[in-house]
Structure formats: structure tokens, C-alpha cells
Design an enzyme around this catalytic site. Structure first.
Site, PDB file in Angstrom:
ATOM      1  N   ASP A 266       0.787  -1.248   0.000  1.00 50.03           N
ATOM      2  CA  ASP A 266       0.000   0.000   0.000  1.00 50.03           C
ATOM      3  C   ASP A 266       0.817   1.297   0.000  1.00 50.03           C
ATOM      4  OD1 ASP A 266      -1.944  -1.924   0.215  1.00 50.03           O
ATOM      5  OD2 ASP A 266      -2.762  -1.225   2.117  1.00 50.03           O
TER       6      ASP A 266
ATOM      7  N   LYS B 118      -7.649  -4.823   4.825  1.00 53.11           N
ATOM      8  CA  LYS B 118      -6.334  -4.475   5.374  1.00 53.11           C
ATOM      9  C   LYS B 118      -5.316  -5.571   5.054  1.00 53.11           C
ATOM     10  CE  LYS B 118      -8.272  -0.852   7.116  1.00 53.11           C
ATOM     11  NZ  LYS B 118      -8.304   0.323   6.226  1.00 53.11           N
TER      12      LYS B 118
ATOM     13  N   GLU C 247      -4.603  -0.814  -1.415  1.00 54.08           N
ATOM     14  CA  GLU C 247      -5.917  -0.905  -0.763  1.00 54.08           C
ATOM     15  C   GLU C 247      -6.890  -0.024  -1.531  1.00 54.08           C
ATOM     16  OE1 GLU C 247      -6.054   0.001   3.443  1.00 54.08           O
ATOM     17  OE2 GLU C 247      -8.252   0.060   3.436  1.00 54.08           O
TER      18      GLU C 247
ATOM     19  N   VAL D   7       3.141   0.332   4.258  1.00 47.75           N
ATOM     20  CA  VAL D   7       2.399   1.076   5.290  1.00 47.75           C
ATOM     21  C   VAL D   7       0.991   0.509   5.433  1.00 47.75           C
ATOM     22  CG1 VAL D   7       3.703   3.181   4.868  1.00 47.75           C
ATOM     23  CG2 VAL D   7       1.584   2.819   3.595  1.00 47.75           C
ATOM     24  N   THR D   8       0.404   0.708   6.617  1.00 51.71           N
ATOM     25  CA  THR D   8       1.048   1.178   7.829  1.00 51.71           C
ATOM     26  C   THR D   8       1.423  -0.038   8.677  1.00 51.71           C
ATOM     27  OG1 THR D   8      -1.035   1.396   9.083  1.00 51.71           O
ATOM     28  CG2 THR D   8      -0.273   3.331   7.871  1.00 51.71           C
TER      29      THR D   8
ATOM     30  N   LYS E  58      -6.548  -4.956  -3.139  1.00 58.08           N
ATOM     31  CA  LYS E  58      -7.185  -5.596  -1.981  1.00 58.08           C
ATOM     32  C   LYS E  58      -8.227  -4.654  -1.376  1.00 58.08           C
ATOM     33  CE  LYS E  58      -3.479  -4.323   1.300  1.00 58.08           C
ATOM     34  NZ  LYS E  58      -4.250  -3.533   2.252  1.00 58.08           N
TER      35      LYS E  58
ATOM     36  N   CYS F  78      -2.102  -2.470   7.807  1.00 57.63           N
ATOM     37  CA  CYS F  78      -2.049  -3.409   6.674  1.00 57.63           C
ATOM     38  C   CYS F  78      -0.809  -4.293   6.688  1.00 57.63           C
ATOM     39  CB  CYS F  78      -2.193  -2.639   5.367  1.00 57.63           C
ATOM     40  SG  CYS F  78      -3.855  -1.938   5.206  1.00 57.63           S
TER      41      CYS F  78
ATOM     42  N   GLN G  83       7.850 -13.485  21.526  1.00 57.01           N
ATOM     43  CA  GLN G  83       7.574 -14.908  21.782  1.00 57.01           C
ATOM     44  C   GLN G  83       8.257 -15.819  20.754  1.00 57.01           C
ATOM     45  OE1 GLN G  83       3.378 -15.678  23.233  1.00 57.01           O
ATOM     46  NE2 GLN G  83       3.084 -13.701  22.207  1.00 57.01           N
TER      47      GLN G  83
HETATM   48  C1  C5J Z   1      -3.101   0.665   5.497  1.00 59.32           C
HETATM   49  C2  C5J Z   1      -4.868   1.901   6.560  1.00 59.32           C
HETATM   50  N1  C5J Z   1      -2.562   0.437   4.315  1.00 59.32           N
HETATM   51  N2  C5J Z   1      -4.112   2.312   7.557  1.00 59.32           N
HETATM   52  N3  C5J Z   1      -4.351   1.210   5.517  1.00 59.32           N
HETATM   53  O1  C5J Z   1      -2.480   0.432   6.519  1.00 59.32           O
HETATM   54  O2  C5J Z   1      -6.048   2.173   6.515  1.00 59.32           O
END
Ligand code: C5J
Length: 225
Positions: A29, A137, A77, A162-163, A134, A167, A207
Site C-alpha cells: 500500500d 487491510k 488498498e 504502510v502502515t 485488496k 495493513c 515470543q
Molecule cells: C493501510 C490503513 N494500508 N491504515 N491502511 O495500513 O487504513
């Protein structure tokens, strides 16, 4: 380079054995709507400079990755122009004055085909690099990503973009549940919120690497060089 010989990458919680023929770079993204001033991210009140720090490290990694002949995939996205794949709950979330599908400074927000939905020019896909559109997320939900990776023989992913906590984390978790090994270079992922950047990475490597490994792009680059 022997594409089947493992390359040892320094990482946390322990070293990652990267097999070039089985490892793809998945860039999540890196879209104008999230990274550029005037986009959806900034309209939501976010500071896009927090995300833009990841552009240069991604450019450096992408250049070396392509030069080594390794597989690259990108995600975006977004939604259909008729919004048929946009859940009503996602449309209204945040109660902002503008939301997905409305017209913003870079066209209709997060709509496929609009300028803001596209990938930033600095990291633009080359012909032949799959671009996964997509609606959610995670990059596996309602996409053909898993089928494409299986057809390519990919079992490992270097995940950037990102972020970090949204995502990237969702995709790493989805990938982990499908049996992929994920390595996340921390300088190539970014969040609008420093605390989420830190916690998003902690959650991946905690973990014993419950979702994957965390490293730095320079460690991957020095091994590929
Ligand atoms: C992504 C969002 N790409 N933060 N989208 O992380 O809405």
C-alpha cells in the site's frame, strides 16, 4: 548468485535464512492517498512525513532486489468505482466529512483507477510485477495473492510498506497462518504513530517470532550485494 542457497540475514529474534528462489518482496500500500500531502491519510488528520521516511529505504531495497532477479509484488488498498465491495461499516467508520468513494484532491478516495489510489512514483511497479488490489487491510483477504505466491513457489516474504500496525501487521498475520515465513525490515515500514510503529514491530518478533522476524533493510542489502 545461487538462487537456492540460503542467505543468512541478521534479524530478531534470531537469524533469518532467506532462500532467494522462494522469497518475494511484498510492498504493501505505498499509495499516494496514504503518503502524499492532500491524500486520504492527511485528510484523516495524520502527519504523512511519518510515512514518507520509509520511501528511501524501500527504494534502496527494491533496487537491489530487482537487480538480483528476485520476485517483487505490490498491493493497493481500494475499492471498485461502484463501491460494491466496500462494506458499509468501513464506509462510515471514523465519521469524517469525507470518506472512501468521495471526491478528494487526488480523485475519488481509495477508488481503483483514481490518482490517489495509485502507487507513489518513487516505487512504481515494473511491468511483470504483480499488483494485488485488496479491499481489506490484509493482502490475502478477497485477493488472489495466495494462489499467485503458490504458483511462483514462494514460501518466504519480505514485507514492507504502510502502515506498520494496520495493513503490514494484518498481512504478516494472514501470511503466517498460511505457512509463509515473514521478514520485516523496520526502516521500510511506517506508521503515522511512533508508538504503533514500535509496538507493531514488537508484536511480530515477540515470543520467539510469533508472526515473523524483524530486521533492517541495510542487513538484507549487504547480504544481497
Ligand atoms: C493501510 C490503513 N494500508 N491504515 N491502511 O495500513 O487504513
Amino acid at each position: 548468485m545461487d538462487m537456492n542457497a540460503p542467505l543468512t540475514i541478521e534479524a530478531e529474534p534470531y537469524t533469518f535464512e532467506l532462500i532467494p528462489s522462494k522469497c518475494a518482496l511484498l510492498i504493501i500500500d505505498m499509495q499516494r492517498d496514504f503518503l502524499e500531502p492532500g491524500g486520504f491519510g492527511e485528510m484523516l488528520g495524520n502527519d504523512v512525513t511519518q510515512l514518507r521516511r520509509a520511501i528511501e529505504p524501500n527504494q534502496n531495497l527494491l533496487e537491489i532486489w530487482r537487480a538480483a532477479g528476485l520476485q517483487v509484488l505490490h498491493t493497493r488498498e481500494g475499492h471498485r468505482p461502484d463501491l460494491a465491495d466496500l462494506p458499509p461499516a468501513k464506509k462510515v467508520r471514523g465519521k469524517g466529512s469525507k470518506t472512501i468513494g468521495d471526491t478528494g484532491p487526488m480523485g475519488r478516495i481509495l477508488i481503483r483507477g483514481e490518482a490517489g489510489h495509485d502507487i507513489i512514483p518513487e516505487l512504481y511497479p515494473l511491468p511483470g510485477e504483480p499488483v494485488i488490489d485488496k479491499p481489506g487491510k490484509g493482502a490475502f483477504f478477497a485477493t488472489d495473492l495466495h494462489a499467485i505466491l503458490q504458483n511462483l513457489g514462494i514460501t518466504q516474504l519480505v514485507v514492507t510498506g504502510v502502515t506498520t500496525e494496520v495493513c503490514v501487521n494484518t498481512t504478516v498475520r494472514e501470511a503466517n497462518d498460511r505457512g509463509y515465513e515473514c521478514l520485516v525490515p523496520e526502516d521500510c515500514v511506517a506508521s503515522y504513530f511512533p508508538v504503533f510503529q514500535e509496538m507493531g514491530l514488537q508484536m511480530i518478533k515477540a515470543q520467539g517470532g510469533i508472526f515473523g522476524w524483524v530486521t533492517d533493510s541495510t542487513k538484507i542489502i549487504s547480504v544481497l550485494n
